[in-house]
Design a protein around this motif. Structure first.
Motif, PDB file in Angstrom:
ATOM      1  N   LEU A   1       9.669   1.479  -7.297  1.00  0.00           N
ATOM      2  CA  LEU A   1       9.098   2.172  -6.146  1.00  0.00           C
ATOM      3  C   LEU A   1       8.395   3.419  -6.643  1.00  0.00           C
ATOM      4  O   LEU A   1       8.970   4.216  -7.359  1.00  0.00           O
ATOM      5  CB  LEU A   1      10.180   2.554  -5.143  1.00  0.00           C
ATOM      6  CG  LEU A   1       9.720   3.507  -4.031  1.00  0.00           C
ATOM      7  CD1 LEU A   1       8.791   2.841  -3.066  1.00  0.00           C
ATOM      8  CD2 LEU A   1      10.918   4.071  -3.280  1.00  0.00           C
ATOM      9  N   GLY A   2       7.177   3.598  -6.240  1.00  0.00           N
ATOM     10  CA  GLY A   2       6.475   4.811  -6.666  1.00  0.00           C
ATOM     11  C   GLY A   2       5.021   4.518  -6.942  1.00  0.00           C
ATOM     12  O   GLY A   2       4.725   3.523  -7.576  1.00  0.00           O
ATOM     13  N   PHE A   3       4.132   5.339  -6.393  1.00  0.00           N
ATOM     14  CA  PHE A   3       2.720   5.119  -6.688  1.00  0.00           C
ATOM     15  C   PHE A   3       2.256   6.106  -7.730  1.00  0.00           C
ATOM     16  O   PHE A   3       2.958   7.003  -8.135  1.00  0.00           O
ATOM     17  CB  PHE A   3       1.843   5.202  -5.434  1.00  0.00           C
ATOM     18  CG  PHE A   3       2.115   6.303  -4.477  1.00  0.00           C
ATOM     19  CD1 PHE A   3       1.668   7.588  -4.693  1.00  0.00           C
ATOM     20  CD2 PHE A   3       2.835   6.038  -3.316  1.00  0.00           C
ATOM     21  CE1 PHE A   3       1.907   8.578  -3.772  1.00  0.00           C
ATOM     22  CE2 PHE A   3       3.072   7.035  -2.391  1.00  0.00           C
ATOM     23  CZ  PHE A   3       2.621   8.323  -2.618  1.00  0.00           C
TER      24      PHE A   3
ATOM     25  N   ILE B   1       3.639   1.807  -1.249  1.00  0.00           N
ATOM     26  CA  ILE B   1       4.222   2.078  -2.565  1.00  0.00           C
ATOM     27  C   ILE B   1       3.158   2.614  -3.512  1.00  0.00           C
ATOM     28  O   ILE B   1       3.414   3.476  -4.340  1.00  0.00           O
ATOM     29  CB  ILE B   1       4.853   0.791  -3.144  1.00  0.00           C
ATOM     30  CG1 ILE B   1       6.105   0.428  -2.351  1.00  0.00           C
ATOM     31  CG2 ILE B   1       5.215   0.972  -4.607  1.00  0.00           C
ATOM     32  CD1 ILE B   1       6.770  -0.841  -2.810  1.00  0.00           C
ATOM     33  N   GLU B   2       1.947   2.115  -3.370  1.00  0.00           N
ATOM     34  CA  GLU B   2       0.905   2.435  -4.338  1.00  0.00           C
ATOM     35  C   GLU B   2       0.034   3.608  -3.936  1.00  0.00           C
ATOM     36  O   GLU B   2      -0.571   4.250  -4.781  1.00  0.00           O
ATOM     37  CB  GLU B   2       0.033   1.196  -4.562  1.00  0.00           C
ATOM     38  CG  GLU B   2       0.811   0.069  -5.222  1.00  0.00           C
ATOM     39  CD  GLU B   2       0.141  -1.281  -5.043  1.00  0.00           C
ATOM     40  OE1 GLU B   2       0.673  -2.253  -5.598  1.00  0.00           O
ATOM     41  OE2 GLU B   2      -0.891  -1.379  -4.353  1.00  0.00           O
ATOM     42  N   GLN B   3      -0.089   3.823  -2.631  1.00  0.00           N
ATOM     43  CA  GLN B   3      -0.974   4.883  -2.142  1.00  0.00           C
ATOM     44  C   GLN B   3      -0.297   5.602  -0.977  1.00  0.00           C
ATOM     45  O   GLN B   3       0.528   5.026  -0.298  1.00  0.00           O
ATOM     46  CB  GLN B   3      -2.290   4.267  -1.624  1.00  0.00           C
ATOM     47  CG  GLN B   3      -3.149   3.632  -2.683  1.00  0.00           C
ATOM     48  CD  GLN B   3      -4.187   2.726  -2.045  1.00  0.00           C
ATOM     49  OE1 GLN B   3      -4.726   3.020  -0.987  1.00  0.00           O
ATOM     50  NE2 GLN B   3      -4.442   1.597  -2.674  1.00  0.00           N
TER      51      GLN B   3
ATOM     52  N   GLN C   1       0.821  -1.219   0.000  1.00  0.00           N
ATOM     53  CA  GLN C   1       0.000   0.000   0.000  1.00  0.00           C
ATOM     54  C   GLN C   1       0.848   1.259   0.000  1.00  0.00           C
ATOM     55  O   GLN C   1       0.513   2.237  -0.644  1.00  0.00           O
ATOM     56  CB  GLN C   1      -0.890   0.047   1.261  1.00  0.00           C
ATOM     57  CG  GLN C   1      -1.868  -1.059   1.386  1.00  0.00           C
ATOM     58  CD  GLN C   1      -3.185  -0.764   0.712  1.00  0.00           C
ATOM     59  OE1 GLN C   1      -3.319  -1.020  -0.466  1.00  0.00           O
ATOM     60  NE2 GLN C   1      -4.118  -0.218   1.437  1.00  0.00           N
TER      61      GLN C   1
ATOM     62  N   GLU D   1      -2.106  -2.118 -11.197  1.00  0.00           N
ATOM     63  CA  GLU D   1      -0.854  -2.224 -10.459  1.00  0.00           C
ATOM     64  C   GLU D   1      -0.038  -3.463 -10.804  1.00  0.00           C
ATOM     65  O   GLU D   1       1.171  -3.487 -10.617  1.00  0.00           O
ATOM     66  CB  GLU D   1      -1.161  -2.229  -8.958  1.00  0.00           C
ATOM     67  CG  GLU D   1      -1.757  -0.906  -8.499  1.00  0.00           C
ATOM     68  CD  GLU D   1      -2.478  -0.995  -7.169  1.00  0.00           C
ATOM     69  OE1 GLU D   1      -2.934   0.051  -6.700  1.00  0.00           O
ATOM     70  OE2 GLU D   1      -2.590  -2.099  -6.602  1.00  0.00           O
TER      71      GLU D   1
END
Lengths: 238, 238
Positions: B236-238, A158-160, A156, B159
């Motif tokens: 890495l990174g959202f 990383i994504e949000q 989470q 994702e």
């Protein structure tokens, strides 16, 4: 069709034998303190697990749904309300509880340890560094549950931008990077990290600086939740 | 301390009254066919929901864990094995089942409708376009469950490359875009979409073309699962 109806009725009669399960909730309450990811635990009071650490949880009562039960546990044990909470996974291995078949639904919460006052009704409640506790035995299958929730948190974050729930409202870029490094258990490149966050455009420059620090005071930032939710709608790409 | 021990014992006695719940699994089986996202449903045979569509599910038996129960349902009802499956959410609203308190754990599966042969033991099994079924009543809280799983699928497909489970092993870029458009319910820009996918470097050019099509045959691609898992570790990174 008669045949089928008959089978179905049999099934409905048999179903009564299956109402012998208990449902519990377990709350994995993560906090961030002293540059460490921590989890709130209690000493187990079941004789089978005496002295081992256990997550905060309880049986779901007949008059409450799963989420209400999880919020009740949070409130009763910690005094916390309005906390970031998310259901993660149901755990239903056959012999996971000594009292009988108990299926447990795990929730994870993110709290800021500075902003909350733990209503420590019970002195056995402690914040544990996640890294340390994963080296030890825990009660029940709570290590599995903790690991699953940690994995979800890593995904989470990383994504949000859920990580902001763990930080004070005002934080430095160093705090933010420490948070990511602690959760992901990696070292990140300072310049790249900052570049990524500025590119995401979710930080508010508060035009303030840290106070009472020995080193050169760093700028303070806040999280721009509104900007983030606007951007989210536009993105596509993993 | 005595006081506390007493409370705990009381709690353990009371716990026996809570073993009155049944656990079920519900499987949301998604397929992609004719450029539409579909879900496999059965007509409910409970009199309360007669004629309404229901997900495939069953009570979890005393000798099986949750995941085994979900795989059993899949296998018994569809003949499917080795299917992409993931636990999504536990549903525990108070009156969700007429027979008593049944907490249901929802799983979603992604299958390729061309590669599988549904073992249609039961003629009431049907593939329904998701869009259509969401306009209708469903049995129990199955529409909630379907919506939650659809939301998870939408999130996952952005994702992670789970969508390839819904495609044949060989597909065109048009198929891939149709899949994303059907699931996300949006129109995507053709050039940007292709650029993104090539940049992700997860497609294998099979050096083959479609056959038996009326339009100019398009190139066929496959999914490079190995390449993807290598890349994943670096991001890495959202």
């Amino acid at each position: 069709m008669n045949m089928q109806t008959k089978n179905v009725n049999t099934h409905l009669t048999e179903i009564k034998d299956y109402f012998k399960v208990a449902i519990s909730v377990d709350c994995v309450i993560f906090g961030f303190d002293n540059d460490e990811l921590k989890v709130l635990l209690i000493e187990s009071d079941l004789k089978e697990y005496r002295g081992k650490w256990s997550l905060l949880g309880d049986i779901v009562r007949p008059d409450e749904d799963l989420e209400n039960a999880a919020y009740r546990v949070l409130l009763e044990r910690t005094g916390l309300e309005n906390v970031y909470m998310q259901q993660v996974h149901a755990f239903g291995a056959l012999n996971r509880h000594p009292a009988g078949r108990v299926v447990s639904v795990a929730y994870y919460s993110l709290v800021n340890v500075e902003h909350i006052e733990l209503k420590l009704l019970n002195n056995d409640l402690h914040w544990h560094p996640v890294k340390d506790i994963l080296q030890k035995d825990m009660a029940f299958d709570h290590k599995d549950i903790l690991n699953t929730c940690l994995e979800r948190l890593r995904q989470q974050i990383i994504e949000q931008p859920v990580g902001f729930n763990l930080l004070p409202r005002k934080f430095t870029l160093r705090d933010l990077q420490n948070l990511y490094e602690a959760i992901l258990d990696v070292k990140l490149d300072r310049r790249n990290f900052r570049k990524k966050f500025f590119a995401m455009d979710v930080l508010i420059d508060l035009n303030e600086e840290e106070e009472e620090v020995r080193h050169r005071p760093a700028k303070l930032y806040g999280f721009n939740a509104e900007r983030y939710s606007q951007q989210k709608k536009k993105s596509l790409g993993f």
